[in-house]
Scaffold this motif. Structure first.
Motif, PDB file in Angstrom:
ATOM      1  N   ALA A 195       0.842  -1.202   0.000  1.00 21.44           N
ATOM      2  CA  ALA A 195       0.000   0.000   0.000  1.00 21.44           C
ATOM      3  C   ALA A 195       0.867   1.238   0.000  1.00 21.44           C
ATOM      4  N   ALA A 196       0.405   2.241  -0.719  1.00 12.74           N
ATOM      5  CA  ALA A 196       1.159   3.496  -0.792  1.00 12.74           C
ATOM      6  C   ALA A 196       1.035   4.244   0.517  1.00 12.74           C
ATOM      7  N   GLU A 197       2.099   4.833   0.945  1.00 11.93           N
ATOM      8  CA  GLU A 197       2.129   5.606   2.187  1.00 11.93           C
ATOM      9  C   GLU A 197       1.718   7.040   1.918  1.00 11.93           C
ATOM     10  N   TRP A 245       2.356  14.699  -4.238  1.00  7.93           N
ATOM     11  CA  TRP A 245       2.297  15.138  -2.849  1.00  7.93           C
ATOM     12  C   TRP A 245       1.851  14.049  -1.896  1.00  7.93           C
ATOM     13  N   MET A 246       0.979  13.159  -2.336  1.00  8.59           N
ATOM     14  CA  MET A 246       0.404  12.163  -1.436  1.00  8.59           C
ATOM     15  C   MET A 246       0.828  10.760  -1.854  1.00  8.59           C
ATOM     16  N   GLY A 247       1.458  10.056  -0.911  1.00  3.93           N
ATOM     17  CA  GLY A 247       1.821   8.671  -1.170  1.00  3.93           C
ATOM     18  C   GLY A 247       3.097   8.541  -1.982  1.00  3.93           C
ATOM     19  N   THR A 248       3.400   7.302  -2.299  1.00  9.43           N
ATOM     20  CA  THR A 248       4.589   6.971  -3.072  1.00  9.43           C
ATOM     21  C   THR A 248       4.169   6.275  -4.354  1.00  9.43           C
ATOM     22  N   GLY A 255      -1.510  -7.068 -15.002  1.00 10.78           N
ATOM     23  CA  GLY A 255      -2.107  -8.161 -14.246  1.00 10.78           C
ATOM     24  C   GLY A 255      -1.846  -8.122 -12.760  1.00 10.78           C
ATOM     25  N   VAL A 256      -1.063  -7.181 -12.263  1.00 10.65           N
ATOM     26  CA  VAL A 256      -0.726  -7.090 -10.846  1.00 10.65           C
ATOM     27  C   VAL A 256      -1.503  -5.932 -10.226  1.00 10.65           C
ATOM     28  N   PRO A 257      -2.255  -6.149  -9.138  1.00 10.20           N
ATOM     29  CA  PRO A 257      -2.949  -5.034  -8.469  1.00 10.20           C
ATOM     30  C   PRO A 257      -1.940  -4.065  -7.868  1.00 10.20           C
ATOM     31  N   LEU A 258      -2.112  -2.786  -8.155  1.00  7.24           N
ATOM     32  CA  LEU A 258      -1.230  -1.732  -7.650  1.00  7.24           C
ATOM     33  C   LEU A 258      -2.090  -0.717  -6.909  1.00  7.24           C
ATOM     34  N   ARG A 259      -1.707  -0.411  -5.673  1.00 11.37           N
ATOM     35  CA  ARG A 259      -2.527   0.443  -4.819  1.00 11.37           C
ATOM     36  C   ARG A 259      -1.864   1.788  -4.598  1.00 11.37           C
ATOM     37  N   GLU A 260      -2.678   2.851  -4.701  1.00  8.00           N
ATOM     38  CA  GLU A 260      -2.215   4.190  -4.348  1.00  8.00           C
ATOM     39  C   GLU A 260      -3.051   4.691  -3.180  1.00  8.00           C
ATOM     40  N   SER A 261      -3.217   6.006  -3.033  1.00  7.34           N
ATOM     41  CA  SER A 261      -3.840   6.535  -1.823  1.00  7.34           C
ATOM     42  C   SER A 261      -5.315   6.176  -1.697  1.00  7.34           C
ATOM     43  N   ALA A 262      -6.039   6.072  -2.807  1.00  9.32           N
ATOM     44  CA  ALA A 262      -7.480   5.828  -2.724  1.00  9.32           C
ATOM     45  C   ALA A 262      -7.949   4.633  -3.540  1.00  9.32           C
ATOM     46  N   PHE A 263      -7.299   4.334  -4.650  1.00 10.52           N
ATOM     47  CA  PHE A 263      -7.751   3.270  -5.545  1.00 10.52           C
ATOM     48  C   PHE A 263      -6.698   2.163  -5.652  1.00 10.52           C
ATOM     49  N   GLU A 264      -7.193   1.001  -6.001  1.00  6.68           N
ATOM     50  CA  GLU A 264      -6.326  -0.111  -6.398  1.00  6.68           C
ATOM     51  C   GLU A 264      -6.611  -0.403  -7.867  1.00  6.68           C
TER      52      GLU A 264
END
Length: 262
Positions: A5-7, A122-125, A132-141
Motif C-alpha cells: 500500500a502506498a504511504e 504530494w500524497m503517497g509513493t 495483471g498485478v494489483p497496484l494500490r495508491e492513496s485511494a484506488f487499487e
C-alpha cells in the motif's frame, strides 16, 4: 501478488514554514514601527506637560524680571534606540528569507530530474508494476489486464471518439478499479494517461471511452466505498508505436500507479 500500500505523506515542511517565518518577521517590523511611533508621541506629551507646568511661588503668574529656570533632573528609562530595534527586525527578516531560500534550494536540488512525474506527487509513493498485478495508491487499487491497439490511421470520428490525428489509432485498456477507502471517491479522465516513446503522453479519450462503455460516462459519478469495477479506457495515440506505460491515479495530489506495457 499484492503490491504494498502506498504511504500517504503530508506536504514537505519547506512548503509551509517559510510562509510562517516570513509572517513572523513582518510582525516584528510592524511591532518595531509601533514602538517608534509610541515613543515619539510619548516624548511630545512629556515635553508639552513640562512646558505647561510652572513650579514658581507666584502660582504661574509672570514677573517683570526674568527668572532663571531651575531645570529639574528628569529620570529617563533606559530603552534601546529605535534604530537598534529596526535593525534587529531587518536582520531577523533577512535571516528568515535566507533560511527559507536555502531550504527550498536544497529540496529542489535533491529532486532527481530523471524520475517519472509520479515520484514528485504530494500524497503517497508512486507504485510501478506489470500488467495483471494489483497496484494500490492513496485511494484506488488499479489492475490493468490487457491493452490492444488498432492499426495506424483507423482512429476516426465514426467509432465515438473525438478529433484524431491523421495517423492516429485507438488503444483500449481493460482496467480494474477498486475504491479502498471508506468514502466516495471521484476520479477524472484527464488524470489517466498513456505514455508514448520519448516521454509524450495522452489522456483518456472521453468520447471513445464513453462509446466503449455503451454510452455510460464512467467518470461522472464518484465510486462508492469498497466497490470495484472492470471497464475499458480508450486512448487516442499517433504513430506506430504503442504506449509504453499507463499512469492511473485517483486525484490530482495522488502519486498514482504506473503499469509497464509488455
Amino acid at each position: 501478488m499484492a503490491a504494498p500500500a502506498a504511504e500517504v505523506t503530508e506536504a514537505p515542511t519547506w512548503r509551509r514554514y517559510p510562509v510562517l517565518l516570513a509572517g513572523l518577521a513582518v510582525l516584528l517590523l510592524i511591532s518595531a514601527a509601533l514602538v517608534w511611533v509610541w515613543r515619539r508621541r510619548r516624548g511630545r506629551r512629556v515635553t508639552a506637560a513640562a512646558l505647561a507646568t510652572s513650579g514658581g511661588p507666584d502660582g504661574g503668574r509672570g514677573t517683570i524680571y526674568p527668572r532663571p529656570a531651575a531645570p529639574s533632573r528628569a529620570r529617563r528609562r533606559r530603552t534601546p534606540p529605535v534604530w537598534l530595534l529596526v535593525g534587529a527586525a531587518v536582520v531577523a527578516l533577512a535571516a528568515v528569507v535566507g533560511t527559507a531560500g536555502w531550504t527550498a534550494t536544497r529540496q529542489v536540488s535533491e529532486i532527481d530530474t530523471q524520475k517519472q512525474p509520479t515520484s514528485g506527487a504530494w500524497m503517497g509513493t508512486g507504485v510501478t508494476g506489470p500488467v495483471g498485478v494489483p497496484l494500490r495508491e492513496s485511494a484506488f487499487e488499479f489492475t490493468v489486464y490487457r491493452m490492444s491497439c488498432g492499426a495506424p490511421g483507423t482512429a476516426g470520428t465514426t467509432d465515438g471518439g473525438g478529433a484524431a490525428p491523421a495517423n492516429g489509432r485507438r488503444c483500449q485498456a481493460t482496467v480494474g478499479v477498486r475504491n479502498v477507502t471508506g468514502d466516495h471517491q471521484p476520479w477524472h479522465s484527464q488524470l489517466q494517461r498513456a505514455y508514448l516513446p520519448g516521454g509524450r503522453w495522452v489522456s483518456t479519450d472521453e468520447p471513445a471511452t464513453r462509446a466503449a462503455n455503451l454510452g455510460r460516462d464512467i467518470f461522472a459519478d464518484p465510486m462508492a466505498a469498497g466497490t470495484r469495477m472492470v471497464l475499458p479506457l480508450v486512448f487516442t495515440v499517433d504513430g506506430r508505436d504503442p504506449p509504453q506505460q499507463l499512469e492511473l491515479r485517483s486525484g490530482v495530489f495522488s502519486a498514482g500507479v504506473r503499469v509497464h506495457m509488455p
